[in-house]
Structures are given as structure tokens and as C-alpha cells.
Scaffold this motif. Structure first.
Motif, short mmCIF file in Angstrom:
data_model
loop_
_atom_site.label_atom_id
_atom_site.label_comp_id
_atom_site.label_asym_id
_atom_site.label_seq_id
_atom_site.Cartn_x
_atom_site.Cartn_y
_atom_site.Cartn_z
N LEU A 68 21.97 81.98 52.39
CA LEU A 68 21.44 81.00 51.44
C LEU A 68 20.09 80.51 51.94
O LEU A 68 19.98 80.04 53.08
CB LEU A 68 22.39 79.81 51.28
CG LEU A 68 23.81 80.11 50.78
CD1 LEU A 68 24.74 80.39 51.99
CD2 LEU A 68 24.38 78.96 49.98
N PHE A 99 17.15 77.75 51.68
CA PHE A 99 16.95 76.38 51.26
C PHE A 99 15.48 75.98 51.43
O PHE A 99 14.82 76.40 52.38
CB PHE A 99 17.82 75.41 52.08
CG PHE A 99 19.28 75.51 51.78
CD1 PHE A 99 19.87 74.69 50.83
CD2 PHE A 99 20.08 76.41 52.47
CE1 PHE A 99 21.23 74.77 50.56
CE2 PHE A 99 21.44 76.50 52.21
CZ PHE A 99 22.01 75.68 51.25
N LEU A 146 19.85 71.83 47.39
CA LEU A 146 20.32 72.99 46.64
C LEU A 146 19.57 74.24 47.08
O LEU A 146 18.37 74.19 47.37
CB LEU A 146 20.14 72.77 45.14
CG LEU A 146 20.95 71.63 44.53
CD1 LEU A 146 20.64 71.48 43.06
CD2 LEU A 146 22.45 71.85 44.75
N PRO A 147 20.25 75.38 47.14
CA PRO A 147 19.59 76.60 47.61
C PRO A 147 18.56 77.12 46.62
O PRO A 147 18.71 76.97 45.41
CB PRO A 147 20.75 77.59 47.77
CG PRO A 147 21.82 77.09 46.86
CD PRO A 147 21.68 75.59 46.84
N ILE A 186 20.40 82.87 46.76
CA ILE A 186 21.59 83.30 47.46
C ILE A 186 21.67 84.82 47.37
O ILE A 186 21.53 85.39 46.29
CB ILE A 186 22.87 82.67 46.85
CG1 ILE A 186 22.82 81.14 46.99
CG2 ILE A 186 24.12 83.22 47.52
CD1 ILE A 186 23.97 80.43 46.30
N LEU A 211 29.27 81.62 44.59
CA LEU A 211 28.31 80.61 45.02
C LEU A 211 27.13 80.48 44.06
O LEU A 211 26.62 79.39 43.80
CB LEU A 211 27.80 80.92 46.44
CG LEU A 211 28.82 80.73 47.56
CD1 LEU A 211 28.21 81.15 48.90
CD2 LEU A 211 29.28 79.28 47.63
N LYS A 217 27.19 80.99 40.84
CA LYS A 217 27.64 80.26 39.66
C LYS A 217 27.84 78.78 39.96
O LYS A 217 27.59 77.92 39.11
CB LYS A 217 28.93 80.88 39.12
CG LYS A 217 28.72 82.26 38.52
CD LYS A 217 30.02 82.85 38.04
CE LYS A 217 29.78 84.20 37.38
NZ LYS A 217 29.29 85.21 38.31
N GLU A 218 28.28 78.47 41.17
CA GLU A 218 28.50 77.07 41.53
C GLU A 218 27.19 76.32 41.75
O GLU A 218 27.02 75.18 41.30
CB GLU A 218 29.34 76.99 42.81
CG GLU A 218 30.80 77.34 42.64
CD GLU A 218 31.55 77.26 43.95
OE1 GLU A 218 30.92 76.91 44.99
OE2 GLU A 218 32.75 77.54 43.97
N LYS A 219 26.24 76.96 42.44
CA LYS A 219 25.06 76.24 42.90
C LYS A 219 23.81 76.50 42.06
O LYS A 219 22.82 75.79 42.20
CB LYS A 219 24.80 76.58 44.37
CG LYS A 219 25.97 76.19 45.27
CD LYS A 219 25.69 76.47 46.73
CE LYS A 219 26.87 76.09 47.61
NZ LYS A 219 27.14 74.64 47.57
N GLN A 220 23.83 77.55 41.24
CA GLN A 220 22.73 77.83 40.30
C GLN A 220 21.35 77.85 40.97
O GLN A 220 20.44 77.11 40.59
CB GLN A 220 22.74 76.81 39.17
CG GLN A 220 23.97 76.87 38.27
CD GLN A 220 23.92 78.07 37.34
OE1 GLN A 220 23.16 78.12 36.39
NE2 GLN A 220 24.74 79.06 37.64
N PRO A 221 21.14 78.65 42.01
CA PRO A 221 19.83 78.72 42.66
C PRO A 221 18.76 79.23 41.69
O PRO A 221 19.02 80.11 40.87
CB PRO A 221 20.05 79.69 43.82
CG PRO A 221 21.26 80.47 43.44
CD PRO A 221 22.12 79.57 42.63
N ARG A 237 26.27 81.27 35.61
CA ARG A 237 27.50 80.76 35.02
C ARG A 237 27.60 81.24 33.57
O ARG A 237 26.62 81.23 32.83
CB ARG A 237 27.49 79.23 35.06
CG ARG A 237 28.81 78.61 34.65
CD ARG A 237 28.68 77.11 34.60
NE ARG A 237 28.23 76.55 35.85
CZ ARG A 237 29.03 76.28 36.88
NH1 ARG A 237 30.32 76.53 36.79
NH2 ARG A 237 28.54 75.78 37.99
#
Length: 469
Positions: free
Chosen positions: A205, A207, A212-213, A216, A267, A269-273, A281
Motif C-alpha cells: 500500500l 501512502f 488513505l492509500p 494498492i 482492500l 474496494k474497502e479503501k478506494q485508492p 466497489r
């Protein structure tokens, strides 16, 4: 500092080495600690210089109008660089521009690089800022030609001389040689030692300043893959933007590629980099459901959201990321196989459809084709898009093992959904007895279909079948 190096600085029309061009070059060659050559020139970039850049550098369009193009200065610059290390403050920037300029001439530039921003971070770790302005302020250095190529080169030379007197020439040389062993391509502001990243499978990841990243990614060799991002920054615009913004790197090891792919998809989908354009998502997934009745109108209905259940996959065709994509795909299918758009629900009305009027429908809409024959042709046309029914009576596990570090991951699945990745008996028991619903994920489905279709000898995992509850 080094036996032979060229301290170089460029001025350019902008910050993108792929699209922007060089307007000025300055270089000083140092051999055995002594200056042996000094050279600078304006360069006609072949494009207009914006007012912002003109104000920043003081280099105007009029100043470069009669200057040589890069093709004319390239031979002299190559001669200066021969046998030397290219040294610059934020060397990736200058090196990236040189790579692209020489590439336009059909010349492959091969030169080792050293970044004095990274050298400053090594020599003065107690200080936060290591840009040229920060160094000038910290050490009391001045110049009347800031943001001009030779002016900036002289500032770096003055700083190297001052650092050598303060810390000793041997310390400067030792740190420079350490950086030269492959880390010079790294972004100068990167706080994470890349050498700490394992050369094993996993997810990394990137940063920036925020929590937020930025990006990924996954790889079976994480350290090498991370380095490839930075090495590509000179020629790929997205990699350049990432390299400019990155501050730190985190990583999660997995036992193999399958685990890395699953973890990356979850990850993202969860964090939406912001720099991941795929694996987003998916709230609008949909598929076509075929009626059991050849006489039904329409023959296909769109299934979406919670109705998209894996136990119905034997009657579902094609998973699409939007209704528009589903409709476009169905229209192409109808056109390719002379299917009736009225019967499919793509066209309203009764009687002859428009496609039949132009010879692209065989006439089920006007009794010229039997509904059963049309239905059979539709089934055949849809055949390759049919979703696969879960081929196991219950949950399964896929075991991955990394023989280098001894790590074992067991990925548990049911009805194409990834339930959990477990590492001991307690976690496995929880995954097998849990009744929590897991949302269907298109990327996991496609990954698992592909993986389960591999011959047993070529698969990198061991299949475990659990007894149905």
C-alpha cells in the motif's frame, strides 16, 4: 564524494517528463574531487513556455527562440556523462527528462544516478526538509540565480563542500556509495526503507500525507514490484504522480499469489485508492435471467443487487457492471445472431420488429420463426456467457504454502464467495460454522473460476473439500 560524477540540473516547461521539454541544461563534471568541466546552455524546447514557468525560472520564449534544440546539445551532454555518475537534487526528475529526450533521438541513456535529496536525508536525519530551499536556509547558502540551471548546480556544490567540512569527506563518500547501490531511483521524500519490504508474495500500500492509500498493488515479489513503480516514473505519467506524492509504504505478506489477489481486491474496494482504476466497489452488478418459457415476453429479465444469488447461476448469463453495459452487450448479441429485439425486451411494440424489416431478425415476432427455435438459438448464443453453478456440495478450502518462510494460508469459499483466509484450527472452525452473509464479488468469482479450471498439477494450491454442514 564519488570518484567521478556530473552534477546536473535542468529547467523544463513543466513537471511531466513524458510531455514537457527541457529549456536549460547545466552540468559540472567532478573527477577525484576536482572540477574538470563546466557547461550550460539554453535549449529550444520546440513548444511554448507557460507564463507560470517563465515567472518561476526567468526563461522566456524569446530567450530560447534561437537556442539549439536538444538534438544539438545531446552529443556534448553524452560526452560529459561518459563514465560518470549522474548526480542531481531529486535526480528522478532530471533523469526522467533525459531518458525521454534521448529516447526521442533513438538513444538509450545508461547512467548510474545519485540523488542529493536522499543524501541530505542520510547526512542530516534530524532535519525535516531536504528540498533545495530548505537546505539553503538551514546552511545559510545564497544564490542570485535560483531556478536557473547553473545557479542551482552551484548551490548543491556549495552544500556538498559545507557538508564535507562539517561531517568529513569519508562520511559523505560512504553514504553516497550506499545510496548508489540501487536506491537512487527511489523518491527522495520516501520515509520507508525499501530494503525492509520482503521479496515474497503479498499486497503493498502506497501512502501520501493522508491516512488513505494512494495505490494498492500485489505481487509474488513485492520489493521488486515496488521498485518497478519508481523505475517507470520517468516514462509513465501515473507512476510519476505516485512517486511525487508517496511518503510511506505498508505491506501484508501472503503465502502465495491467490491470497495476494484476494486481499488486493478486498482492500481496493474497502479503501478506494485514487490510483486504482480497476477492482472498484461494485454496487450496480447485474445479469440476464432467461425465462423457462419460450413464449414469454420478454425472454430475458435483468437481475441485480440482492437478487444476484449464486444458487441461480444456472439460469443467469453474463455479469455486467451497469445496466447500460448489459443492454449494449445484449444488442450486440441480438445483431450477431439475428435474434428478435422485441422478444428479448430491447424493443417495444407488436408485429414485425425493425430488425426484421431490415433483414436482421428471422421473424419470431411475426410468426415466421417458431418460438422454440428462436429460444434454442438464444440459448446457444448466450452459452459462453452462462454463469457457472458452484461445483461443490459445500464449502471448500484452497491451501497455499510458502516453502521459503513456512507460511500457510487456507482460503475458504462457498458459492463463489470468499468467506475468510485462516491460519489455525480455531479460525477455520469459525469460518466453517459462520452463518454471516457474504456479498457476491465479481472479481472473486472470475479469479476462482479461472483457478479451479487449472489442471491439478499446474495449480499452486491444494483443494480441501469440507463435509457439508
Amino acid at each position: 564524494m564519488l570518484p567521478c560524477y556530473v552534477l546536473l540540473d535542468l529547467e523544463t516547461t513543466g513537471g511531466n517528463p513524458v510531455h514537457d521539454r527541457i529549456t536549460e541544461v547545466a552540468a559540472v563534471r567532478i573527477e577525484g574531487g576536482q572540477e574538470v568541466a563546466r557547461w550550460s546552455t539554453l535549449v529550444n524546447p520546440g513548444t511554448s513556455i507557460s507564463s507560470f514557468i517563465q515567472n518561476l525560472t526567468g526563461i522566456s520564449n524569446a530567450m530560447v527562440a534561437d537556442a539549439p534544440g536538444f538534438d544539438e546539445v545531446a552529443p556534448h551532454l553524452l560526452a560529459l556523462l561518459e563514465g560518470a555518475v549522474l548526480v542531481a537534487h531529486n535526480v528522478r526528475f532530471d533523469h526522467g527528462f533525459l531518458l525521454n529526450e534521448f529516447n526521442r533521438l533513438g538513444v538509450a541513456l545508461r547512467v548510474k544516478t545519485l540523488c542529493t535529496v536522499r543524501l541530505s536525508r542520510q547526512l542530516y536525519p534530524q532535519h525535516r526538509g531536504h528540498g533545495l530551499d530548505a537546505i539553503m536556509q538551514r546552511h545559510g547558502l545564497t544564490t542570485s540565480a535560483r531556478h536557473r540551471a547553473m545557479g542551482d548546480v552551484d548551490v548543491v556544490l556549495d552544500w556538498l563542500g559545507m557538508a564535507s567540512r562539517e561531517l568529513g569527506a569519508d562520511q559523505i563518500s560512504n553514504h553516497a556509495l550506499t545510496l548508489l547501490q540501487g536506491s537512487a531511483a527511489l523518491p527522495p521524500q520516501l520515509e520507508t526503507p525499501v530494503g525492509d519490504i520482503p521479496e515474497s508474495a503479498g499486497v503493498y500500500l502506497f501512502f501520501g500525507e493522508g491516512p488513505l492509500p494512494l495505490y494498492i498493488g500485489k505481487s509474488v515479489k513485492m520489493r521488486s514490484r515496488v521498485m518497478s513503480h519508481f523505475q517507470a516514473a520517468g516514462r509513465v505519467a501515473r507512476e510519476m504522480r505516485i512517486a511525487q506524492e508517496i511518503r510511506r509504504i505498508e505491506w501484508i505478506e501472503t503465502a502465495g499469489e491467490l491470497g495476494a489477489l484476494l486481499l488486493e481486491a478486498r482492500l481496493v474496494k474497502e479503501k478506494q485508492p485514487i490510483y486504482n482504476r480497476q477492482l472498484r466497489r461494485e454496487n450496480a452488478l447485474c445479469a440476464w435471467r432467461l425465462s423457462d418459457n419460450p413464449q414469454a415476453r420478454p425472454l430475458l429479465s435483468l437481475v441485480r443487487g440482492d437478487e444476484l444469488q449464486p444458487h441461480q447461476f444456472g439460469r443467469l448469463f453474463g455479469i455486467y457492471r451497469s445496466k447500460r453495459q448489459a443492454l449494449d452487450s445484449l444488442r450486440e448479441l441480438a445483431d450477431a445472431h439475428a435474434l428478435c429485439p422485441q422478444a428479448l425486451g430491447l424493443e417495444s411494440g407488436t408485429g414485425r420488429c425493425f430488425a426484421h424489416q431490415i433483414g436482421r431478425c428471422k421473424g419470431v415476432c411475426c410468426t415466421e420463426e417458431k418460438p422454440e427455435l428462436h429460444y434454442l438459438r438464444l440459448q446457444l448464443a448466450l452459452g459462453q456467457q452462462q454463469l457457472q453453478v458452484w461445483p461443490h456440495p459445500g464449502k471448500i478450502g484452497l491451501r497455499e504454502y510458502d516453502r521459503h518462510n513456512g507460511r500457510t494460508d487456507i482460503h475458504v469459499f462457498d458459492q463463489w464467495c470468499h468467506l475468510a483466509t485462516v491460519h489455525d484450527d480455531a479460525e477455520l472452525e469459525e469460518a466453517l460454522t459462520s452463518t454471516s452473509a457474504v456479498a457476491f464479488d465479481l472479481d472473486t468469482y472470475r479469479l476462482l473460476v479461472k483457478h479451479l479450471s487449472l489442471p491439478a498439477k499446474s495449480a499452486s494450491t491444494e483443494l480441501i473439500r469440507f463435509a457439508p454442514a
